[in-house]
Structure formats: C-alpha cells, structure tokens
Design a protein around this motif. Structure first.
Motif, mmCIF file in Angstrom:
data_model
loop_
_atom_site.group_PDB
_atom_site.id
_atom_site.type_symbol
_atom_site.label_atom_id
_atom_site.label_comp_id
_atom_site.label_asym_id
_atom_site.label_seq_id
_atom_site.Cartn_x
_atom_site.Cartn_y
_atom_site.Cartn_z
ATOM 1 N N ARG A 168 6.688 -0.175 11.708
ATOM 2 C CA ARG A 168 7.341 -0.304 10.400
ATOM 3 C C ARG A 168 6.659 -1.407 9.620
ATOM 4 O O ARG A 168 5.962 -2.247 10.179
ATOM 5 C CB ARG A 168 8.821 -0.652 10.570
ATOM 6 N N PHE A 169 6.859 -1.398 8.315
ATOM 7 C CA PHE A 169 6.283 -2.452 7.478
ATOM 8 C C PHE A 169 7.246 -2.840 6.375
ATOM 9 O O PHE A 169 8.152 -2.086 6.024
ATOM 10 C CB PHE A 169 4.937 -2.010 6.903
ATOM 11 N N CYS A 184 10.053 -0.020 5.706
ATOM 12 C CA CYS A 184 9.655 1.389 5.596
ATOM 13 C C CYS A 184 9.014 1.815 6.925
ATOM 14 O O CYS A 184 8.339 1.019 7.576
ATOM 15 C CB CYS A 184 8.645 1.503 4.453
ATOM 16 N N ASP A 185 9.207 3.076 7.344
ATOM 17 C CA ASP A 185 8.534 3.560 8.555
ATOM 18 C C ASP A 185 7.307 4.400 8.171
ATOM 19 O O ASP A 185 7.021 4.603 6.987
ATOM 20 C CB ASP A 185 9.511 4.317 9.471
ATOM 21 N N PHE A 186 6.589 4.878 9.186
ATOM 22 C CA PHE A 186 5.330 5.582 8.915
ATOM 23 C C PHE A 186 5.538 6.978 8.329
ATOM 24 O O PHE A 186 4.582 7.635 7.918
ATOM 25 C CB PHE A 186 4.473 5.659 10.188
ATOM 26 N N GLU A 187 6.791 7.450 8.336
ATOM 27 C CA GLU A 187 7.085 8.731 7.690
ATOM 28 C C GLU A 187 7.321 8.537 6.185
ATOM 29 O O GLU A 187 7.491 9.508 5.448
ATOM 30 C CB GLU A 187 8.318 9.387 8.321
ATOM 31 N N GLY A 188 7.395 7.264 5.774
ATOM 32 C CA GLY A 188 7.653 6.991 4.356
ATOM 33 C C GLY A 188 9.134 6.832 4.059
ATOM 34 O O GLY A 188 9.528 6.719 2.894
ATOM 35 N N VAL A 189 9.951 6.818 5.132
ATOM 36 C CA VAL A 189 11.397 6.661 4.948
ATOM 37 C C VAL A 189 11.716 5.175 4.809
ATOM 38 O O VAL A 189 11.304 4.359 5.632
ATOM 39 C CB VAL A 189 12.178 7.253 6.150
ATOM 40 N N ILE A 224 0.151 5.449 1.135
ATOM 41 C CA ILE A 224 -1.091 4.697 1.379
ATOM 42 C C ILE A 224 -0.876 3.782 2.588
ATOM 43 O O ILE A 224 -1.696 3.726 3.507
ATOM 44 C CB ILE A 224 -1.444 3.825 0.143
ATOM 45 N N HIS A 225 0.244 3.069 2.568
ATOM 46 C CA HIS A 225 0.545 2.077 3.604
ATOM 47 C C HIS A 225 0.877 2.773 4.927
ATOM 48 O O HIS A 225 0.411 2.344 5.984
ATOM 49 C CB HIS A 225 1.699 1.181 3.139
ATOM 50 N N CYS A 226 1.682 3.843 4.857
ATOM 51 C CA CYS A 226 2.056 4.592 6.077
ATOM 52 C C CYS A 226 0.797 5.025 6.823
ATOM 53 O O CYS A 226 0.663 4.804 8.030
ATOM 54 C CB CYS A 226 2.844 5.853 5.717
ATOM 55 N N GLY A 275 -2.486 10.378 1.762
ATOM 56 C CA GLY A 275 -2.555 9.084 2.456
ATOM 57 C C GLY A 275 -3.537 9.150 3.620
ATOM 58 O O GLY A 275 -4.369 8.262 3.805
ATOM 59 N N GLU A 276 -3.460 10.237 4.382
ATOM 60 C CA GLU A 276 -4.332 10.387 5.549
ATOM 61 C C GLU A 276 -5.792 10.568 5.132
ATOM 62 O O GLU A 276 -6.701 10.028 5.767
ATOM 63 C CB GLU A 276 -3.858 11.560 6.417
ATOM 64 N N ALA A 277 -6.019 11.305 4.054
ATOM 65 C CA ALA A 277 -7.396 11.489 3.562
ATOM 66 C C ALA A 277 -7.970 10.146 3.095
ATOM 67 O O ALA A 277 -9.142 9.834 3.348
ATOM 68 C CB ALA A 277 -7.415 12.510 2.427
ATOM 69 N N LEU A 278 -7.143 9.355 2.446
ATOM 70 C CA LEU A 278 -7.589 8.030 2.001
ATOM 71 C C LEU A 278 -7.898 7.137 3.210
ATOM 72 O O LEU A 278 -8.929 6.457 3.236
ATOM 73 C CB LEU A 278 -6.523 7.383 1.107
#
Ligand code: MN
Length: 240
Positions: free
Chosen positions: A42-43, A62-67, A82-84, A151-154
C-alpha cells in the motif's frame, strides 16, 4: 503499526507536496506518493487536490488495485494507477512523483532525449525513456494514465530507470526515499532547462555512463542538505 513512524512518513509526504509546488515542479496538478513502511503493498498519497494545499489530514492510503482505503470515502487522483503499477513492478522504489514539470515537455515530443548535462542529474543515466500512450490505446485518448493497462505500460517503459517522460503530458520520477525522489524531480526540471540552453549554443557534452552513475552515488549521500534548504523556503507553512 508504529504511529510515530507513520506520522513521520506522512509529515515528509506533506512537506514533499509543498516543496515540489514551491520549486516549480507541481502547479495545481501533480502528485507524490510514499510506500507504506508497515505494509509494502500500500502507499500514501493525497486526496485529489492541489499539492500546495495538502495537509496531513488529506493523506489517504491506496492499494495496488487503486482502491482508496479511507473511512471518509474520499477519492484520490484519477492517475493513481501510475503509482499502483510502479510500486508493484519496482520493489526498490519507495516514492513516486508524477508532474507536468514544464521544461521537460519539449524532450518528450521531439527526438531530443533528456540526458545528464551536469553532475546533479547523474541519476538520469545514459538516456531517459519516453512513454508513448498511442502504443497502448491509439490516438484517441485524453493522454491520462487512467487505468491499470496504461499504468503497467508506463511502468514497463520506466523499467529500471529513475525517470520516464510521458509524451505531451509530463514525467514520472522514482526514488529509494521520498527525499531522493524530490531531489530527482527538481533536478530533472533543472537539467531540462540547462540542456535546452546548451543545445542552442552547440552540441552538448553529456555525462558518460560512468560519470552519471558515480555522480548519482555521491549525490545520494547529500540529499538531506537541499531538502533542508527547500523546506526552509516554505516560510509561514505550518506543515513545514
Ligand atoms: Mn498527469
């Protein structure tokens, strides 16, 4: 969870928001995140708002799912993906900054690659990758990193680099600490200004790969000094 520890992390994150706005990296837009030290999946990031107005009360988890996990149900930035994606792909990264830092924009839209012009920006390495959103979604997007696929492509374009540019949009900067990420975001903007000036005068001599790596290593031990300076410039700021 150690609440003192969390308080220090949140206080540094608030200060980072203010420094980046004060030094011209952020304007009304831009966001900085910090990996949760007790829960690495989480961040922390501010709710959706202008960075210079962020206080400790505005920081959400926030978690890596963006929740967003917030008892008040507040929302964070649309581009939180981006952060996830980068935190997920880069376990070494502790802090991420996304900005529309103006001087770097020309380097994302021309063949001129952003490269280290002086020792303060050795972290740029031999060259800076550019993310082309059209490779993922064609030519009809609104340019924003608004979902996991983007996000993953970036994150893939960023790879192991410290900085990636987003064509026609801005950049993303990562660090092993929040202070290092702030240092890098400010010196990325300054490198872009200096490189544009140098290119008007002639063919610049850039740092070699070794010079870049060695300067980055040396500077990594010195990030506290400019952080204290940038923080002191936030006069009258209760969060500083
Ligand atoms: Mn953006």
């Amino acid at each position: 969870m150690s609440s003192n520890h969390a308080a220090t992390q949140i206080s540094d994150l608030v200060t980072a928001n203010h420094i980046l706005a004060n030094e011209g990296v952020f304007d009304g837009f831009g966001h900085v995140s910090l990996r949760h030290d007790q829960n690495p999946e989480r961040f922390w990031i501010a709710r959706s708002m202008a960075p210079s107005l962020v206080t400790a009360e505005d920081i959400v988890e926030c978690d890596f799912e963006g929740v967003v996990h917030d008892s008040q149900g507040r929302k964070s930035y649309l581009e939180r993906f981006i952060h996830c994606a980068i935190f997920k792909a880069r376990p070494d990264v502790m802090a991420i900054i996304h900005s529309h830092s103006p001087a770097i924009i020309p380097f994302g839209v021309t063949g001129a690659r952003l490269r280290p012009i002086c020792h303060m920006s050795g972290f740029l390495g031999s060259t800076t990758p550019v993310f082309e959103i059209r490779d993922t979604v064609g030519e009809t997007s609104d340019m924003l990193i608004r979902n996991h696929a983007l996000g993953e492509a970036l994150a893939q374009t960023l790879g192991g680099h410290a900085v990636a540019l987003l064509r026609g949009h801005g950049n993303v900067v990562v660090g092993h600490s929040i202070k290092q990420a702030v240092f890098r975001a400010i010196y990325t903007e300054s490198n872009a200004r200096l490189q544009a000036q140098a290119m008007q005068m002639g063919e610049p001599v850039f740092l070699s790969e070794d010079e870049a790596r060695n300067s980055d290593e040396t500077n990594s031990g010195q990030i506290e000094r400019p952080w204290q300076l940038w923080k002191s410039k936030l006069s009258g700021d209760p969060q500083a």
